[in-house]
Design a protein around this motif. Structure first.
Motif, mmCIF file in Angstrom:
data_model
loop_
_atom_site.group_PDB
_atom_site.id
_atom_site.type_symbol
_atom_site.label_atom_id
_atom_site.label_comp_id
_atom_site.label_asym_id
_atom_site.label_seq_id
_atom_site.Cartn_x
_atom_site.Cartn_y
_atom_site.Cartn_z
ATOM 1 N N VAL A 82 9.928 -0.287 -12.268
ATOM 2 C CA VAL A 82 10.602 -0.071 -10.978
ATOM 3 C C VAL A 82 10.347 1.354 -10.503
ATOM 4 N N VAL A 83 10.351 1.489 -9.197
ATOM 5 C CA VAL A 83 10.312 2.814 -8.552
ATOM 6 C C VAL A 83 11.542 2.891 -7.650
ATOM 7 N N ASP A 84 12.243 4.001 -7.721
ATOM 8 C CA ASP A 84 13.446 4.182 -6.902
ATOM 9 C C ASP A 84 13.064 4.062 -5.420
ATOM 10 N N VAL A 92 3.806 6.567 -6.885
ATOM 11 C CA VAL A 92 4.505 6.639 -8.175
ATOM 12 C C VAL A 92 4.152 5.422 -9.040
ATOM 13 N N GLY A 93 4.201 4.230 -8.442
ATOM 14 C CA GLY A 93 3.856 3.018 -9.188
ATOM 15 C C GLY A 93 2.420 3.065 -9.673
ATOM 16 N N THR A 94 1.535 3.537 -8.826
ATOM 17 C CA THR A 94 0.124 3.666 -9.216
ATOM 18 C C THR A 94 -0.014 4.567 -10.437
ATOM 19 N N ALA A 95 0.692 5.690 -10.423
ATOM 20 C CA ALA A 95 0.605 6.633 -11.547
ATOM 21 C C ALA A 95 1.122 5.983 -12.833
HETATM 22 C C1 LIG Z 1 6.372 -2.685 -6.801
HETATM 23 C C2 LIG Z 1 6.696 -1.191 -6.889
HETATM 24 C C3 LIG Z 1 6.848 -0.820 -8.375
HETATM 25 C C4 LIG Z 1 5.538 -0.393 -6.276
HETATM 26 O O1 LIG Z 1 5.746 0.995 -6.508
HETATM 27 P P1 LIG Z 1 5.243 2.127 -5.465
HETATM 28 O O2 LIG Z 1 5.453 3.439 -6.108
HETATM 29 O O3 LIG Z 1 5.877 1.921 -4.155
HETATM 30 O O4 LIG Z 1 3.693 1.786 -5.382
HETATM 31 P P2 LIG Z 1 2.505 2.727 -4.821
HETATM 32 O O5 LIG Z 1 3.051 3.729 -3.859
HETATM 33 O O6 LIG Z 1 1.759 3.270 -5.979
HETATM 34 O O7 LIG Z 1 1.627 1.644 -4.016
HETATM 35 C C5 LIG Z 1 0.237 1.512 -4.214
HETATM 36 C C6 LIG Z 1 -0.289 0.452 -3.289
HETATM 37 O O8 LIG Z 1 0.284 -0.831 -3.609
HETATM 38 C C7 LIG Z 1 0.484 -1.584 -2.393
HETATM 39 N N1 LIG Z 1 1.921 -1.736 -2.127
HETATM 40 C C8 LIG Z 1 2.948 -1.093 -2.737
HETATM 41 N N2 LIG Z 1 4.128 -1.489 -2.213
HETATM 42 C C9 LIG Z 1 3.828 -2.387 -1.250
HETATM 43 C C10 LIG Z 1 4.613 -3.147 -0.331
HETATM 44 N N3 LIG Z 1 5.949 -3.018 -0.286
HETATM 45 N N4 LIG Z 1 3.986 -3.976 0.541
HETATM 46 C C11 LIG Z 1 2.637 -4.105 0.543
HETATM 47 N N5 LIG Z 1 1.816 -3.390 -0.297
HETATM 48 C C12 LIG Z 1 2.422 -2.560 -1.189
HETATM 49 C C13 LIG Z 1 -0.126 -0.742 -1.269
HETATM 50 O O9 LIG Z 1 -1.494 -1.094 -1.170
HETATM 51 C C14 LIG Z 1 0.030 0.658 -1.826
HETATM 52 O O10 LIG Z 1 -0.895 1.588 -1.263
HETATM 53 P P3 LIG Z 1 -0.564 2.261 0.182
HETATM 54 O O11 LIG Z 1 0.851 2.739 0.135
HETATM 55 O O12 LIG Z 1 -1.573 3.366 0.260
HETATM 56 O O13 LIG Z 1 -0.778 1.169 1.205
HETATM 57 C C15 LIG Z 1 8.006 -0.844 -6.109
HETATM 58 O O14 LIG Z 1 7.905 -1.371 -4.799
HETATM 59 C C16 LIG Z 1 9.279 -1.377 -6.740
HETATM 60 O O15 LIG Z 1 9.851 -0.743 -7.644
HETATM 61 N N6 LIG Z 1 9.768 -2.534 -6.257
HETATM 62 C C17 LIG Z 1 11.042 -3.097 -6.702
HETATM 63 C C18 LIG Z 1 11.041 -3.501 -8.161
HETATM 64 C C19 LIG Z 1 9.903 -4.426 -8.508
HETATM 65 O O16 LIG Z 1 9.547 -5.351 -7.801
HETATM 66 N N7 LIG Z 1 9.322 -4.156 -9.689
HETATM 67 C C20 LIG Z 1 8.246 -4.954 -10.228
HETATM 68 C C21 LIG Z 1 8.849 -6.035 -11.024
HETATM 69 S S1 LIG Z 1 7.627 -6.960 -11.901
#
Ligand SMILES: CC(C)(COP(=O)(O)OP(=O)(O)OC[C@H]1O[C@@H](n2cnc3c(N)ncnc32)[C@H](O)[C@@H]1OP(=O)(O)O)[C@@H](O)C(=O)NCCC(=O)NCCS
Length: 154
Positions: A82-84, A92-95
């Motif tokens: 998860v990311v806040d 953050v998720g990418t890292a």
């Molecule tokens: C899924 C999650 C971990 C992604 O984390 P994040 O830090 O936002 O991800 P990033 O910023 O590294 O995103 C990298 C790429 O992924 C894709 N992406 C991430 N979130 C997205 C969204 N909401 N909708 C569409 N594409 C998305 C995009 O291509 C993004 O690149 P961009 O921002 O340059 O377009 C986060 O949204 C989260 O915690 N969600 C709620 C909990 C959850 O679902 N956890 C996973 C359970 S299995």
């Protein structure tokens, strides 16, 4: 600037708070039992750290993201990521995924795999962007919810 690190038991309370914060946002969309399971308390997290590796992203003293992984039989299971909410779409998720992939490579794994819910459409878009391929679907699985599987071959 934030940084990615392996977590220790001293992070358990911060992780419990983060999980609770994130998953409470999905009340009504996913079963309560599933959300409660995704939100363990600090004591449970600290004990899980004996068998699992937790990577966290810190912003100052705060934890803004987490992913857990477990290597077994040369395959790396990524889960509990998860990311806040205020820190999403900032890489953050990418890292975290990059750190887990590094861990998998360092442990001679052939793949990283995970599952998610088709209701978590953000996570599906994210994992697909990270190069994971959909490789399966279980119907009415955990708490009656469908589960989608993804894998990233190394
Ligand atoms: C899924 C999650 C971990 C992604 O984390 P994040 O830090 O936002 O991800 P990033 O910023 O590294 O995103 C990298 C790429 O992924 C894709 N992406 C991430 N979130 C997205 C969204 N909401 N909708 C569409 N594409 C998305 C995009 O291509 C993004 O690149 P961009 O921002 O340059 O377009 C986060 O949204 C989260 O915690 N969600 C709620 C909990 C959850 O679902 N956890 C996973 C359970 S299995």
């Amino acid at each position: 600037m934030w940084r990615v690190e392996a977590a220790g038991t001293g992070d358990a309370a911060g992780l419990a708070a983060l999980y609770r914060r994130v998953w409470d946002g999905y009340r009504g969309a996913l079963p309560d039992a599933l959300l409660d399971h995704r939100s363990p308390d600090a004591r449970e997290i600290a004990s899980l750290m004996a068998d699992m590796t937790y990577f966290v992203v810190r912003d100052g003293d705060g934890i803004i993201g987490v992913a857990r992984c477990h290597v077994e039989c040369e395959a790396c299971y990524l889960e509990r990521m998860v990311v806040d909410a205020p820190f999403r779409r900032m890489g953050v998720g990418t890292a975290l995924v990059e750190r887990v992939v590094r861990h998998a490579n360092e442990n001679s794994c052939h793949k990283v795999f995970l599952n998610t819910s088709p209701k978590l459409t953000d996570s599906m878009a994210f994992y697909e962007r990270m190069g994971f391929a959909r490789c399966g679907l279980f119907h009415r699985h955990f708490w009656g919810e469908d589960v989608i599987f993804y894998e990233l071959l190394l």
